[in-house]
Design a protein around this motif. Structure first.
Motif, mmCIF file in Angstrom:
data_model
loop_
_atom_site.group_PDB
_atom_site.id
_atom_site.type_symbol
_atom_site.label_atom_id
_atom_site.label_comp_id
_atom_site.label_asym_id
_atom_site.label_seq_id
_atom_site.Cartn_x
_atom_site.Cartn_y
_atom_site.Cartn_z
ATOM 1 N N LEU A 22 -6.763 9.521 -6.242
ATOM 2 C CA LEU A 22 -8.154 9.481 -5.827
ATOM 3 C C LEU A 22 -8.266 9.907 -4.364
ATOM 4 N N SER A 23 -9.366 10.554 -4.049
ATOM 5 C CA SER A 23 -9.661 10.947 -2.674
ATOM 6 C C SER A 23 -11.002 10.384 -2.250
ATOM 7 N N CYS A 24 -11.136 10.128 -0.965
ATOM 8 C CA CYS A 24 -12.399 9.641 -0.410
ATOM 9 C C CYS A 24 -12.654 10.407 0.880
ATOM 10 N N ALA A 25 -13.632 11.294 0.842
ATOM 11 C CA ALA A 25 -13.980 12.087 2.021
ATOM 12 C C ALA A 25 -15.003 11.334 2.859
ATOM 13 N N ALA A 26 -14.717 11.199 4.152
ATOM 14 C CA ALA A 26 -15.597 10.466 5.066
ATOM 15 C C ALA A 26 -16.356 11.433 5.966
ATOM 16 N N SER A 27 -17.597 11.071 6.285
ATOM 17 C CA SER A 27 -18.416 11.914 7.156
ATOM 18 C C SER A 27 -18.114 11.680 8.631
ATOM 19 N N ALA A 28 -17.351 10.629 8.926
ATOM 20 C CA ALA A 28 -16.976 10.312 10.302
ATOM 21 C C ALA A 28 -15.471 10.470 10.465
ATOM 22 N N ASP A 29 -15.033 10.533 11.713
ATOM 23 C CA ASP A 29 -13.607 10.597 11.977
ATOM 24 C C ASP A 29 -12.938 9.332 11.476
ATOM 25 N N THR A 30 -11.997 9.480 10.565
ATOM 26 C CA THR A 30 -11.376 8.298 9.969
ATOM 27 C C THR A 30 -10.539 7.514 10.971
ATOM 28 N N TYR A 31 -10.092 8.150 12.058
ATOM 29 C CA TYR A 31 -9.318 7.389 13.037
ATOM 30 C C TYR A 31 -10.198 6.359 13.747
ATOM 31 N N SER A 32 -11.536 6.561 13.682
ATOM 32 C CA SER A 32 -12.462 5.635 14.327
ATOM 33 C C SER A 32 -12.830 4.448 13.429
ATOM 34 N N LEU A 33 -12.388 4.467 12.190
ATOM 35 C CA LEU A 33 -12.693 3.389 11.251
ATOM 36 C C LEU A 33 -11.554 2.378 11.271
ATOM 37 N N LEU A 34 -11.847 1.139 11.657
ATOM 38 C CA LEU A 34 -10.800 0.133 11.763
ATOM 39 C C LEU A 34 -10.117 -0.134 10.427
ATOM 40 N N TYR A 35 -10.933 -0.153 9.384
ATOM 41 C CA TYR A 35 -10.406 -0.436 8.061
ATOM 42 C C TYR A 35 -10.994 0.525 7.037
#
Length: 126
Positions: free
Chosen positions: A20-33
């Motif tokens: 499975l893949s999950c594409a994020a609209s924000a920089d994933t390094y900025s997401l704590l979890y």
């Protein structure tokens, strides 16, 4: 609010694999979890794998040793490699993310996440 879009679900026979893949609209390094949840019909949403920005992972006992969560910050994408699938893994799978501090380990409770994708269906036949 970060937008999340899952993909990669489908139908597979028992013993098979899916990623499975999950594409994020924000920089994933900025997401704590970031985490993966699943929900089968008439069952509560279950947290199955979490990944903190420090690299620490958490897995539910039901998937430990079979599923692997990972992230590619360059692609802003979260993954869930699922091996040795069985019919009990049949569910809608959701990606979730949050920026609020909880602990060094990623939480697996739905209330700890405020951004959710719409889900991708996984069906495992025996």
């Amino acid at each position: 609010q970060v937008q999340l879009v899952e993909s990669g679900g489908g139908s597979v026979q028992a013993g098979g694999s899916l990623r499975l893949s999950c594409a994020a609209s924000a920089d994933t390094y900025s997401l704590l979890y970031m985490a993966w949840f699943r929900q089968a019909p008439e069952k509560e949403r279950e947290g199955i794998a979490g990944l903190a920005s420090n690299g620490i992972t958490t897995y539910a006992d039901s998937v430990k040793g079979r599923f692997t969560i990972s992230k590619d910050n360059a692609k802003n994408t979260l993954y869930l490699q699922m091996n040795s699938l069985n019919p009990e893994d049949t569910a809608m799978y959701y990606c979730a993310a949050d920026r609020r501090w909880r602990s060094w380990k990623p939480p697996l409770a739905p209330d700890d996440y405020n951004a959710w994708g719409r889900g991708t269906q996984v069906t495992v036949s025996s």
